[in-house]
Design a protein around this motif. Sequence first.
Motif, mmCIF file in Angstrom:
data_model
loop_
_atom_site.group_PDB
_atom_site.id
_atom_site.type_symbol
_atom_site.label_atom_id
_atom_site.label_comp_id
_atom_site.label_asym_id
_atom_site.label_seq_id
_atom_site.Cartn_x
_atom_site.Cartn_y
_atom_site.Cartn_z
ATOM 1 N N ALA A 1 -32.862 78.348 72.337
ATOM 2 C CA ALA A 1 -32.427 78.322 73.655
ATOM 3 C C ALA A 1 -31.256 77.599 74.092
ATOM 4 O O ALA A 1 -30.282 78.020 74.849
ATOM 5 N N ASN A 2 -30.997 76.576 73.335
ATOM 6 C CA ASN A 2 -29.813 75.699 73.772
ATOM 7 C C ASN A 2 -28.432 76.405 73.210
ATOM 8 O O ASN A 2 -27.460 76.605 73.906
ATOM 9 N N MET A 3 -28.608 76.982 71.852
ATOM 10 C CA MET A 3 -27.746 77.911 71.226
ATOM 11 C C MET A 3 -27.241 78.866 72.446
ATOM 12 O O MET A 3 -25.948 79.446 72.718
ATOM 13 N N SER A 4 -28.139 79.626 73.051
ATOM 14 C CA SER A 4 -27.929 80.784 74.078
ATOM 15 C C SER A 4 -27.438 80.196 75.336
ATOM 16 O O SER A 4 -26.509 80.914 75.844
ATOM 17 N N GLN A 5 -27.736 79.142 75.576
ATOM 18 C CA GLN A 5 -27.249 78.463 76.905
ATOM 19 C C GLN A 5 -25.820 77.986 76.806
ATOM 20 O O GLN A 5 -24.822 78.311 77.777
ATOM 21 N N VAL A 6 -25.711 77.456 75.683
ATOM 22 C CA VAL A 6 -24.235 77.078 75.530
ATOM 23 C C VAL A 6 -23.191 78.310 75.316
ATOM 24 O O VAL A 6 -22.070 78.535 75.979
ATOM 25 N N LYS A 7 -23.733 79.500 74.646
ATOM 26 C CA LYS A 7 -22.887 80.644 74.431
ATOM 27 C C LYS A 7 -22.753 81.559 75.794
ATOM 28 O O LYS A 7 -21.517 82.038 76.168
ATOM 29 N N ALA A 8 -23.830 81.291 76.496
ATOM 30 C CA ALA A 8 -23.569 82.117 77.800
ATOM 31 C C ALA A 8 -22.426 81.280 78.746
ATOM 32 O O ALA A 8 -21.691 81.865 79.475
ATOM 33 N N ARG A 9 -22.685 79.879 78.846
ATOM 34 C CA ARG A 9 -21.722 79.061 79.642
ATOM 35 C C ARG A 9 -20.297 79.360 78.978
ATOM 36 O O ARG A 9 -19.293 79.455 79.964
ATOM 37 N N LEU A 10 -19.890 79.830 77.757
ATOM 38 C CA LEU A 10 -18.626 79.607 77.332
ATOM 39 C C LEU A 10 -18.229 81.494 76.812
ATOM 40 O O LEU A 10 -17.410 81.496 76.294
ATOM 41 N N ARG A 11 -18.977 82.152 77.515
ATOM 42 C CA ARG A 11 -18.898 83.673 77.142
ATOM 43 C C ARG A 11 -17.541 84.027 77.328
ATOM 44 O O ARG A 11 -16.949 84.925 76.737
ATOM 45 N N SER A 12 -16.811 83.601 78.514
ATOM 46 C CA SER A 12 -15.383 83.952 78.974
ATOM 47 C C SER A 12 -14.439 83.735 77.942
ATOM 48 O O SER A 12 -13.249 84.032 77.998
ATOM 49 N N VAL A 13 -14.718 82.702 77.113
ATOM 50 C CA VAL A 13 -13.646 82.195 76.140
ATOM 51 C C VAL A 13 -13.958 82.335 74.616
ATOM 52 O O VAL A 13 -13.062 82.385 73.957
ATOM 53 N N TYR B 1 -24.965 66.882 69.049
ATOM 54 C CA TYR B 1 -23.938 67.674 69.881
ATOM 55 C C TYR B 1 -23.227 68.377 68.917
ATOM 56 O O TYR B 1 -23.087 69.690 69.193
ATOM 57 N N ALA B 2 -22.717 68.050 67.637
ATOM 58 C CA ALA B 2 -22.036 68.634 66.800
ATOM 59 C C ALA B 2 -22.702 69.638 66.187
ATOM 60 O O ALA B 2 -22.437 71.139 66.037
ATOM 61 N N PHE B 3 -24.106 69.420 65.851
ATOM 62 C CA PHE B 3 -25.006 70.441 65.265
ATOM 63 C C PHE B 3 -25.177 71.635 66.034
ATOM 64 O O PHE B 3 -25.031 72.962 65.780
ATOM 65 N N THR B 4 -25.355 71.536 67.196
ATOM 66 C CA THR B 4 -25.797 72.615 68.417
ATOM 67 C C THR B 4 -24.255 73.383 68.377
ATOM 68 O O THR B 4 -24.630 74.712 68.508
ATOM 69 N N MET B 5 -23.303 72.837 68.591
ATOM 70 C CA MET B 5 -21.937 73.432 68.797
ATOM 71 C C MET B 5 -21.682 74.277 67.483
ATOM 72 O O MET B 5 -21.683 75.574 67.551
ATOM 73 N N HIS B 6 -21.598 73.691 66.252
ATOM 74 C CA HIS B 6 -20.930 74.166 65.225
ATOM 75 C C HIS B 6 -22.169 75.053 64.145
ATOM 76 O O HIS B 6 -21.627 76.118 63.796
ATOM 77 N N SER C 1 -23.566 81.113 64.590
ATOM 78 C CA SER C 1 -24.494 82.568 65.013
ATOM 79 C C SER C 1 -23.376 83.319 65.646
ATOM 80 O O SER C 1 -23.892 84.427 65.340
ATOM 81 N N ALA C 2 -22.350 83.027 65.971
ATOM 82 C CA ALA C 2 -21.373 84.082 66.481
ATOM 83 C C ALA C 2 -20.157 84.333 65.505
ATOM 84 O O ALA C 2 -19.389 85.153 66.036
ATOM 85 N N GLY C 3 -20.286 83.948 64.230
ATOM 86 C CA GLY C 3 -19.284 84.447 63.336
ATOM 87 C C GLY C 3 -17.942 83.502 63.453
ATOM 88 O O GLY C 3 -16.920 83.950 62.937
ATOM 89 N N HIS C 4 -18.009 82.338 64.088
ATOM 90 C CA HIS C 4 -16.757 81.575 64.250
ATOM 91 C C HIS C 4 -16.592 80.666 63.106
ATOM 92 O O HIS C 4 -17.582 80.516 62.288
ATOM 93 N N HIS C 5 -15.416 80.019 62.991
ATOM 94 C CA HIS C 5 -15.115 79.205 61.701
ATOM 95 C C HIS C 5 -14.977 77.669 62.116
ATOM 96 O O HIS C 5 -14.362 77.414 63.128
ATOM 97 N N SER C 6 -15.670 76.943 61.484
ATOM 98 C CA SER C 6 -15.533 75.454 61.780
ATOM 99 C C SER C 6 -14.798 74.762 60.751
ATOM 100 O O SER C 6 -15.010 74.939 59.599
ATOM 101 N N LEU C 7 -13.744 74.079 60.959
ATOM 102 C CA LEU C 7 -12.891 73.215 60.274
ATOM 103 C C LEU C 7 -13.452 71.675 60.203
ATOM 104 O O LEU C 7 -13.308 71.190 61.146
ATOM 105 N N LEU C 8 -14.354 71.397 59.055
ATOM 106 C CA LEU C 8 -14.953 70.127 59.023
ATOM 107 C C LEU C 8 -13.896 68.903 58.597
ATOM 108 O O LEU C 8 -13.294 69.105 57.535
#
Length: 558
Positions: free
Chosen positions: A232-244, A262-267, A273-280
């Motif tokens: 749910a929180n994943m979906s909530q964050v993605k919905a809020r950031l959908r425009s970018v 915080y970092a876990f839910t984001m990265h 889940s959206a196929g983005h790339h995280s630089l650790l």
Amino acid sequence: MNAAATAVTVQPAEWPNPEGYQSIPEVLNHACKKYAERPAYTCFGHALSYAEWDRLAGNFASYIQHHTDLKPGDRIAIQLPNLLQYPVVLLGAMRAGLIVVNTNPLYTSTEMQHQFADSGARALVIHRCMASKAEPILAGTRIRHVITTEIGDLHPWPKRALLNAAVKYVKKMQPPYHLPNEVPLREALNKGAGQAWSEVKVNRHDTVMLQYTGGTTGVAKGAMLTHDNLIANMSQVKARLRSVLTDSSMTFVAPLPLYHIYAFTMHCMSLGSAGHHSLLITNPRDIAGFVKELKKWHIQGFVGLNTLFVALCDNDEFRQLDFSRLVLTSSGGMALSHAVAERWQSITGCPILEGYGLTETSPVVSFNPPDNNQLGTIGLPVEWTDCRLLDNDGRDVLPGMPGELCVRGPQVMKGYWQRPEETANVLTAEGYIRTGDIAVRQEDGFLRIVDRRKDMIIVSGFNVYPNEVEDALMEHPDVVECAAVGIPDEKSGEAIKVFVVRRNPTLNEEVLRTFCLERLTRYKVPKQIVFRDELPKSNVGKILRRALRDSDQQRIAS
């Protein structure tokens, strides 16, 4: 809104679950297949693709299922810094039905023992640099499977050998240890590669993670986060950031530890889940090395907090980087100051979007919209989230008036692990969690935090509870009594100041600070130690921290 002093049964908040996912493995399995050729995580110059993440996590799940006696529902502690191994072990463990216990690599042996014993963890994945701290305490826990890894284990040869040798022999960061039953992670992955892993059926309301947080008593408690909470929180964050967030692969900087919610839910969730790339970034405290790595990339996103923004903006080479592609900077974990936000935007051209959350809310409660960012606020509540501001009598306050922030939504935890009474103290029967933070709702619906939990100290985004510091100090034979408070600090937001009544007049700051370093993670060690003849107390003998804090502020002001 009254919480009983006994256990409560709370029905999970309903939400539409538009993508229909029932478990975290289902989410990430889909991403690994859909974005197979894209890079998922990069560390020390080596990229792990989504396909490789899928394969290696499968090998780890297979190892657990075929080469250990671990069963679904068992707890596995993961104590790793930001390395490629973390997402691999995480997904593999969850595929095998285990409950992940995220553990801070900076913990002392005492802190590790509490968390391992409290969670009942039966397995531990740990970096060899921390293994010496685990050695003396494992006998007092249920851990029987120890899997160790080195920094370069998922890098190709010969870079793997060079990285591991540099850490062990050049930097001498790996103290000797003896764990007779340890299994090297590479050996476990090789064993698992020989057999397929079997899917474990789970309920979306099953606990999948124990995320430990401090409590008002200073005792670390495990917030039970379910598959549903985190999805749910994943979906909530993605919905809020959908425009970018575009459909193409975007590179986000990941300097905050993935074991932090915080970092876990984001990265791992929202971006993964959206196929983005995280630089650790394994060691963000090494600002020079951090900036050197950033020079190699055209970053599009940055997930950070106030302390880190300050350190980077003070670096000459950072200010010379190319930020032309940076479209999103998010801030959480601690309050964002106006001056820091304005300076960051002047250097990078990108505003900082501040959000707010708790470990117990997976964590995001509110976030500033990219197209309507209001500096000084924590934004608007994310979708499917109800935020109420209540006065001391439990009544809703009017817009513009301060009240305790209480939150209900699908991201709110199931409760505290094996602590029903403490769960009842913060979680109402209606499913609202009492945050203890005082907020104001503007006429436009945006929220501002005007005060926070009266005793908690936030050092560089980490919660420090005074009782934990005081308990450590009280172990010293020359300490009669003590009290810890937070004081403003330019670098860390807040620092810890303790007032001590000593038994022996020769006891000094240096001795006490060394004493604390043996018992507390470094960020919990007091920055200032003041000796007093006595401490203010209530009529029942309770030390009045607020009186100490107020008198100290008055002294500074005068």
